[in-house]
Design a protein around this motif. Structure first.
Motif, short mmCIF file in Angstrom:
data_model
loop_
_atom_site.label_atom_id
_atom_site.label_comp_id
_atom_site.label_asym_id
_atom_site.label_seq_id
_atom_site.Cartn_x
_atom_site.Cartn_y
_atom_site.Cartn_z
N TYR A 79 29.25 -8.75 33.37
CA TYR A 79 27.91 -9.17 32.94
C TYR A 79 26.98 -7.99 33.17
CZ TYR A 79 29.74 -13.92 33.15
OH TYR A 79 30.48 -15.06 32.93
N THR A 80 26.04 -7.81 32.26
CA THR A 80 25.14 -6.67 32.41
C THR A 80 23.79 -6.95 31.77
OG1 THR A 80 25.00 -4.26 32.17
CG2 THR A 80 26.08 -5.48 30.38
N SER A 81 22.77 -6.33 32.34
CA SER A 81 21.41 -6.53 31.82
C SER A 81 21.23 -5.89 30.46
CB SER A 81 20.37 -5.99 32.80
OG SER A 81 20.55 -4.59 32.98
N LEU A 97 39.29 -3.92 31.14
CA LEU A 97 38.52 -5.11 31.54
C LEU A 97 38.39 -6.06 30.36
CD1 LEU A 97 35.86 -3.36 33.75
CD2 LEU A 97 37.38 -5.20 34.49
N GLY A 98 38.13 -7.33 30.67
CA GLY A 98 38.02 -8.37 29.66
C GLY A 98 36.64 -8.48 29.05
N ARG A 99 36.19 -9.68 28.96
CA ARG A 99 34.95 -10.06 28.28
C ARG A 99 33.72 -9.31 28.81
NH1 ARG A 99 32.11 -15.32 29.70
NH2 ARG A 99 30.74 -15.78 27.96
N ILE A 100 32.79 -9.03 27.91
CA ILE A 100 31.50 -8.42 28.23
C ILE A 100 30.40 -9.37 27.76
CG2 ILE A 100 29.90 -6.52 27.81
CD1 ILE A 100 32.39 -4.79 27.14
N PRO A 127 26.79 0.19 19.36
CA PRO A 127 27.27 -1.11 19.81
C PRO A 127 28.64 -0.93 20.47
CG PRO A 127 27.22 -1.00 17.40
CD PRO A 127 26.69 0.29 17.92
N ILE A 128 28.95 -1.76 21.43
CA ILE A 128 30.22 -1.67 22.15
C ILE A 128 31.39 -1.67 21.17
CG2 ILE A 128 31.75 -2.83 23.81
CD1 ILE A 128 29.13 -3.98 25.10
N GLU A 129 31.29 -2.48 20.13
CA GLU A 129 32.37 -2.61 19.15
C GLU A 129 32.67 -1.30 18.43
OE1 GLU A 129 29.67 -4.55 19.30
OE2 GLU A 129 30.21 -6.65 19.09
N ALA A 130 31.72 -0.35 18.45
CA ALA A 130 31.95 0.95 17.82
C ALA A 130 32.75 1.88 18.73
CB ALA A 130 30.60 1.60 17.46
N VAL A 131 32.94 1.46 19.99
CA VAL A 131 33.64 2.29 20.97
C VAL A 131 34.99 1.70 21.36
CG1 VAL A 131 33.46 3.38 23.25
CG2 VAL A 131 31.40 3.09 21.86
N ILE A 132 35.04 0.39 21.60
CA ILE A 132 36.30 -0.25 21.99
C ILE A 132 36.58 -1.44 21.08
CG2 ILE A 132 36.23 0.50 24.39
CD1 ILE A 132 35.22 -2.27 25.18
N ARG A 133 37.83 -1.83 21.04
CA ARG A 133 38.23 -2.99 20.22
C ARG A 133 38.96 -4.00 21.09
NH1 ARG A 133 41.46 1.16 17.43
NH2 ARG A 133 43.28 1.46 18.75
N ASP A 134 39.23 -5.14 20.49
CA ASP A 134 39.99 -6.21 21.16
C ASP A 134 39.33 -6.68 22.45
OD1 ASP A 134 41.89 -6.00 19.12
OD2 ASP A 134 43.01 -4.47 20.22
N THR A 135 38.02 -6.78 22.45
CA THR A 135 37.25 -7.24 23.60
C THR A 135 36.25 -8.29 23.13
OG1 THR A 135 37.47 -5.09 24.67
CG2 THR A 135 35.73 -6.51 25.48
N LEU A 136 36.21 -9.41 23.82
CA LEU A 136 35.21 -10.44 23.51
C LEU A 136 33.87 -9.96 24.05
CD1 LEU A 136 34.44 -13.22 22.43
CD2 LEU A 136 35.14 -14.18 24.64
N ILE A 137 32.89 -9.86 23.18
CA ILE A 137 31.57 -9.34 23.53
C ILE A 137 30.52 -10.36 23.09
CG2 ILE A 137 29.93 -7.45 23.20
CD1 ILE A 137 32.52 -5.80 22.33
#
Length: 158
Positions: A79-81, A97-100, A127-137
């Protein structure tokens, strides 16, 4: 889907961001939570000394790599601000790590900084999706994003 437990942890992230602000640092805070719901680690930004790699998300990724099995990491939630920067997103991905879940997005932060006349950072906001994949965000969360915005306004008003 953001639930009450998510909101509880995100509110703690905003509190940690305020703690960072109170000690003269940029307002970012993060919490690592196990699959069982235990808070494993929490941190806030420590970049005021000049080392701009001292982000809480990066610290959580390093801690997880040293203290959790790959299976435990994959089931954990960060979890993050504020949405991970590219450096922190990559660390998250490399460690597995899993979900963000985040309160405010990089896009929002970029807009807020522009509105305040603050120069864009040297590192691109992606966006996080532009850096990593297969992660629930999941995020942003509007009612908390506004609180994060106010913390950034306070920081940049100095």
């Amino acid at each position: 889907m953001i639930n009450d437990t998510d909101l509880k942890h995100l509110k703690r992230c905003v509190e940690l961001a305020k703690e960072a602000l109170d000690v003269g640092d940029e307002p970012f805070g993060s919490v690592l939570v196990s699959a069982d719901g235990d808070v494993l680690m929490e941190d806030h930004n420590h970049v005021a000394g000049g080392d701009h790699t001292q982000h809480p998300e990066f610290a959580l990724a390093r801690w997880a790599a040293n203290h959790m099995t790959p299976e435990e990491r994959a089931k954990a939630t960060v979890y993050t601000s504020g949405e991970h920067c590219p450096m922190c997103a990559a660390a998250h991905g490399w460690v597995g790590l899993g979900r963000i879940v985040y309160a405010s997005s990089s896009k929002q932060l970029t807009q807020w900084l522009s509105e305040m006349g603050v120069a864009a950072p040297r590192v691109l906001t992606l966006p996080i999706e532009a850096v990593i994949r297969d992660t629930l965000i999941e995020g942003p969360v509007p009612e908390l994003a506004e609180q994060v915005r106010q913390l950034h306004r306070q920081f940049h008003a100095k």
